[in-house]
Design a protein around this motif. Structure first.
Motif, PDB file in Angstrom:
ATOM      1  N   GLN A 105       0.827  -1.210   0.000  1.00 39.07           N
ATOM      2  CA  GLN A 105       0.000   0.000   0.000  1.00 39.07           C
ATOM      3  C   GLN A 105       0.862   1.262   0.000  1.00 39.07           C
ATOM      4  N   GLN A 106       1.931   1.232   0.812  1.00 38.88           N
ATOM      5  CA  GLN A 106       2.830   2.390   0.831  1.00 38.88           C
ATOM      6  C   GLN A 106       3.473   2.603  -0.538  1.00 38.88           C
ATOM      7  N   ALA A 107       3.888   1.510  -1.168  1.00 41.10           N
ATOM      8  CA  ALA A 107       4.517   1.622  -2.488  1.00 41.10           C
ATOM      9  C   ALA A 107       3.551   2.201  -3.512  1.00 41.10           C
ATOM     10  N   GLU A 108       2.280   1.771  -3.471  1.00 38.25           N
ATOM     11  CA  GLU A 108       1.279   2.307  -4.395  1.00 38.25           C
ATOM     12  C   GLU A 108       1.017   3.781  -4.144  1.00 38.25           C
ATOM     13  N   GLN A 109       0.967   4.183  -2.853  1.00 40.59           N
ATOM     14  CA  GLN A 109       0.775   5.605  -2.535  1.00 40.59           C
ATOM     15  C   GLN A 109       1.953   6.441  -3.019  1.00 40.59           C
TER      16      GLN A 109
END
Length: 594
Positions: free
Chosen positions: A583-587
């Motif tokens: 999720q952090q990578a996508e954000q």
């Protein structure tokens, strides 16, 4: 702080040195009085004034001895600096009489008397230099009063010989002042060196005391830990031996097996708590801060302890909140779990409350856990944070815990940058409170209450696993496969690079820390990351898994923000970590695309 200590030491030494010279100065001034009176005895100008001058000189000299005796009797009556000032006043009065007495030499017809008087004053000035040169206030006052009147009168006589003497005396005055400056600098350096040496000795003594206390605490810790670890092991060995008894009935076998399971669970729980404390002590525990809804965490922790509270007839109330916090949800969950576990354990009736209070903070607030339990006496409130110490369990009943929960809580909150506060009284329950920081609702992660058994985050993700232990590699790839991931396991970084060359594009790379051939997971992850960057594939998240607790490399990774999981890793913990990293990578990709 150091400058203040040095100045205090200088003042104390100055006061000691100045007053130490006064006994000798007392006799020196009496000698000067006797010599000057004998010189003027045959032809005494202005007898009344002369007598008044030298009577004053004698009285002040006696008073200076009285001041010395008073200081010896009551050295703490004044501060060192005030003793120095008082000594300067005494010196000003004492030196004014011989200094001003040069005027009498110019009132006689004897031409050589001013020269003789000046020589006596110069000798007295040398004594002033030796006894008062350490302190600028005392020296400047005394030397000025002794020599300046003579210099002024000699220059004012308009006599060639006396003018030459005035010039010589002025040079002498300047020289002794210069030497006194060097004298004072040397004195200050000596005091600074002594203070530094004293502070170093005190620091070494303090460090030795801390080391001794730490060693004693560690000895007590290992003694208590070994006792509590041996107890379930001993029970398991005895119970296991009874399983081989042919006369034991199936019902007894089943009961024995249940006892073995319970002891193994207790052993595993204690082992994990000890490992948690060890990781906190060595700095290996990593803080990974996320923006998440605090209500999700409350619900997640509360659902674990509601059945236990209900079984005891307790009401577990959780105050709803809409706040988004920025913190490590995993470490915060461990804090709240320990606090709720203690609250349920030590509350016999009433209620337990958990919630957020603003308490006047503009950003963030305070999480509080309240109970109506037995409470903690003031004398015990610091000791409960010692390992293996329990207020209400003197029999050391393992079912009441092991006394590691609160020490872990305090260290975790300190690691998160907060401070744990406790308010409690016997019979009136306890309140534990610590601060949390407000987060950004725009950067929210998915709900912490999501289960780890499914969901779209893991489905179809490609995961590359690096581990030199075949059984661990098999178990990890099998677990990931059940989550819907496409997992590929390799035993070293060379095989990992081959997998990349064959077209395997990972969404995540997991590696053990210690690999074969003296390689580490840090090196493997770095190599894989660089290979992916060369291919233009930079979206993979990296995760290190280790059983070590004390390593310089791991501590460096923690400061750099590289995710590290410590064994034993539960499937839920691994799943939640992977989903959070994705999720952090996508954000991050979404923000960089804007």
């Amino acid at each position: 702080m150091r400058d203040d200590a040095i100045q205090r030491a200088i003042d104390e030494d100055l006061a000691r040195v100045l007053y130490a010279q006064d006994a000798l100065a007392f006799f020196t001034h009496w000698f000067v009085i006797a010599v000057l009176v004998s010189i003027y005895w045959g032809d005494m100008p202005y007898p009344q004034w002369f007598a008044a001058c030298f009577v004053f000189y004698a009285v002040v000299n006696c008073a200076s001895m009285g001041l010395l005796l008073y200081r010896r009797r009551r050295p703490a009556a004044l501060s060192a600096r005030n003793w120095i000032r008082l000594h300067a006043l005494r010196g000003a009065l004492l030196c004014s009489a011989p200094g001003l007495s040069i005027w009498f030499a110019f009132q006689t017809p004897q031409s050589d008397l001013p020269v003789l008087h000046t020589v006596i004053l110069a000798t007295l000035a040398a004594g002033v230099f030796m006894s008062n040169g350490f302190d600028v206030l005392n020296f400047s006052t005394n030397i000025t009063l002794v020599l300046v009147p003579a210099i002024v009168l000699l220059f004012g006589s308009h006599n060639f010989d006396r003018t030459i003497l005035a010039v010589v005396l002025t040079f002498f005055f300047c020289a002794v002042n210069l030497y006194a400056m060097s004298y004072r600098k040397l004195f200050q350096r000596v005091v600074e060196a002594r203070v530094d040496q004293q502070q170093l000795a005190e620091s070494l003594a303090e460090q030795k005391q801390r080391a001794d206390e730490a060693s004693l605490a560690k000895t007590r810790f290992f003694a208590a830990a070994s006792h509590d670890l041996r107890q379930p092991l001993h029970a398991v060995s005895l119970l296991a031996a009874s399983l081989n008894d042919a006369s034991v009935t199936p019902v007894q076998h089943a009961k024995t097996a249940d006892h073995i399971v319970n002891n193994v669970e207790a052993l595993n729980q204690l082992f994990n708590q000890v490992l948690d404390l060890a990781r906190l002590e060595t700095g290996a525990t990593q803080v990974i801060r996320l923006h998440f809804r605090l209500d999700d965490l409350f619900e997640r922790v509360g659902s674990q302890y509601r059945p236990q509270a209900a079984a005891k007839g307790l009401a577990l109330r959780i105050a709803p909140t809409t706040m988004v916090v920025y913190d490590d949800p995993v470490l915060l969950e461990r804090v709240l779990s320990n606090l709720l576990s203690n609250a349920v354990r030590y509350t016999g009736e009433g209620a337990i409350w958990m919630g957020l209070r603003r308490a006047g903070r503009r950003s963030g607030g305070y999480i509080e856990v309240r109970d109506s339990g037995i409470g903690i006496a003031a004398a015990e409130q610091e000791r409960i944070f010692e390992e293996f110490y329990q207020v209400a369990n003197p029999q050391r009943d393992a079912s009441q815990g092991h006394g590691l929960g609160l020490p872990t809580v305090r260290r975790l909150i300190g690691l998160l940058g907060g401070e744990l506060n406790l308010r409690s009284a016997p019979g009136r329950g306890s309140v534990f409170r610590f601060p949390v920081q407000a987060g950004d609702p725009a950067a929210l992660v998915a709900s912490l209450s999501d289960t780890a058994a499914g969901g779209p985050s893991a489905q179809g993700r490609q995961v590359l696993c690096i581990d030199d232990d075949p059984s661990t590699l098999e178990g990890l790839t099998s677990l990931l496969g059940r989550w819907g991931c496409i997992a590929r396991g390799v035993r070293n970084e060379a095989l990992a690079l081959r997998a990349l060359e064959e077209g395997f594009v990972p969404d995540a790379v997991l590696s053990d820390f210690r690999l074969a051939n003296h390689r580490t997971g840090v090196e493997a992850l770095t190599t894989v990351r660089e290979a992916l960057q060369r291919k233009g594939q930079e979206g993979a998240v990296m995760l290190l898994i280790t059983g070590e607790m004390a390593s310089g490399e791991l501590a460096a990774l923690a400061t750099q923000g590289v995710p590290v999981l410590h064994k034993p890793v539960t499937p839920a913990r691994l799943r939640r970590m992977l989903e959070t990293l994705w999720q952090q990578a996508e954000q991050d990709r979404a923000r960089s695309a804007v």
